[in-house]
Design an enzyme around this catalytic site. Structure first.
Site, PDB file in Angstrom:
ATOM      1  N   HIS A 197      22.716  41.238  77.414  1.00 13.96           N
ATOM      2  CA  HIS A 197      23.127  39.847  77.569  1.00 13.96           C
ATOM      3  C   HIS A 197      23.362  39.608  79.055  1.00 13.96           C
ATOM      4  CE1 HIS A 197      23.867  39.383  73.203  1.00 13.96           C
ATOM      5  NE2 HIS A 197      24.179  40.671  73.284  1.00 13.96           N
ATOM      6  N   HIS A 241      21.157  39.957  65.957  1.00 16.58           N
ATOM      7  CA  HIS A 241      22.251  40.922  65.849  1.00 16.58           C
ATOM      8  C   HIS A 241      22.633  41.037  64.373  1.00 16.58           C
ATOM      9  CE1 HIS A 241      22.521  40.398  70.115  1.00 16.58           C
ATOM     10  NE2 HIS A 241      23.684  41.017  70.252  1.00 16.58           N
ATOM     11  N   GLU A 245      26.383  45.436  63.289  1.00 19.03           N
ATOM     12  CA  GLU A 245      27.248  46.015  64.327  1.00 19.03           C
ATOM     13  C   GLU A 245      28.632  46.215  63.691  1.00 19.03           C
ATOM     14  OE1 GLU A 245      29.047  45.037  68.788  1.00 19.03           O
ATOM     15  OE2 GLU A 245      28.167  43.413  67.616  1.00 19.03           O
TER      16      GLU A 245
END
Length: 340
Positions: free
Chosen positions: A20, A198, A201
């Protein structure tokens, strides 16, 4: 004579597929940009800001992450931030970087989409000229916001469609499943954009299934919770769906209590196309080579794992096939010369 393992890790050409760009903003640059732009910070010094990097979970990190991004106001700010990352990436033998950016973090503060994308694209062009790095941008939607806001963000970015190659999904995972963004990802795919997300996680394996089956994600960012679902592990291995794993991030955000317990070796040994990446390196204590060196030291992974990870990263990238072939041959030459 063969290089030792840390030297091999440093020498291998690699692609960074999960970084990022706002998370590369070092405290020193945050303060420099704050001075340049007249932004007031809630921290008295670089040292005080660094001390605040004691995260207990993803949300505690995001609170500081968004505060740091407040200093980014002008096109030059975005370009300077990205160039600082590329300089470090070049030193780590990154040959390909696919960079996430969060336009909603900036447009919510009144910064224009053009400012964000033009600044970052300018850095991508300079990175190729200066260091030979192949770089592209991936626009990420903030999942704690609504799908309507994500759709509006995609529409607002389309005048600069030629400057980004895909879309992703980031920010707070738990409570914001991928299915929430089915329509915006369908629209992105229709526009010919690559799709990543994503998942897994802090969220459950079910989020990975949703990212694959509903969003049609080509890569899963993180994905470490997949080990809790044997059927999912089999699918990821069979279909060679890449996982962009971020070990030091996982450690810093308490996904794993100790780097020695990270499941990256298990993912590789199960035949998954796992890769190593830095995520938000300014906040998590290490750029890509730091992630390689510390993870290998902690887990006892081998030279064979190192070569596999480098190859996986190239193969999992969205770079043109001709560039991939060139980098894979460089890896082969490195090994043939006795370095591996």
């Amino acid at each position: 004579m063969a290089r030792d393992l840390p030297a091999l890790l440093a020498a291998l050409p690699k692609a960074e597929l999960h970084v990022h760009i706002e998370g590369t903003l070092e405290p020193e640059m945050i303060f420099a940009l704050a001075r340049r732009n007249g932004v007031s910070l809630p921290y008295a010094s670089v040292e005080e800001l660094r001390k605040a990097y004691a995260f207990t979970d993803l949300q505690s990190f995001l609170d500081i992450y968004y505060a740091g991004a407040s200093v980014l106001l002008k096109e030059q700010d975005f370009q300077d931030m990205a160039m600082a990352y590329f300089e470090r990436a070049a030193a780590d033998n990154v040959v390909r970087a696919e960079i996430f950016f969060d336009p909603q973090t900036h447009t919510a503060r009144g910064v224009s989409m053009e400012t964000v994308i033009s600044g970052l694209h300018g850095a991508c062009v300079q990175a190729r000229q200066r260091w030979g790095i192949s770089a592209d941008l991936i626009l990420c939607f903030l999942r704690h916001l609504s799908e309507e806001e994500a759709l509006a963000t995609l529409d607002a970015a389309l005048p600069w469609r030629q400057h980004f190659i895909g879309v992703g999904l980031d920010s707070s995972e738990v409570g914001h499943p991928p299915v929430k963004f089915a329509r915006v990802f369908e629209r992105a795919r229709a526009l010919g954009l690559h799709v990543v997300a994503h998942a897994g996680e802090e969220g459950p394996p079910e989020y990975i299934w949703q990212a694959l089956d509903i969003l049609k994600a080509e890569r899963i960012d993180h994905g470490v919770q997949a080990v809790n679902d044997p059927a999912l592990m089999q699918r990821l291995a069979k279909e060679r769906i890449p996982l962009t794993v971020c070990p030091l991030s996982n450690l810093k955000l308490c996904v794993f209590p100790d780097l020695r317990e990270h499941n990256l070796p298990a993912l590789l040994d199960a035949g998954l196309c796992a890769t190593i990446n830095s995520d938000d390196p300014a906040y998590f204590g290490g750029y890509i080579n730091d992630n390689f060196v510390q993870t290998f030291a902690a887990t006892g992974m081998t030279r064979e794992h190192a070569v596999q990870l480098a190859r996986n990263s190239i193969e999992a990238s969205f770079a043109p096939d001709a560039e991939k072939d060139l980098w894979l041959r460089k890896i082969d030459r490195l090994i043939e010369e006795g370095s591996g």
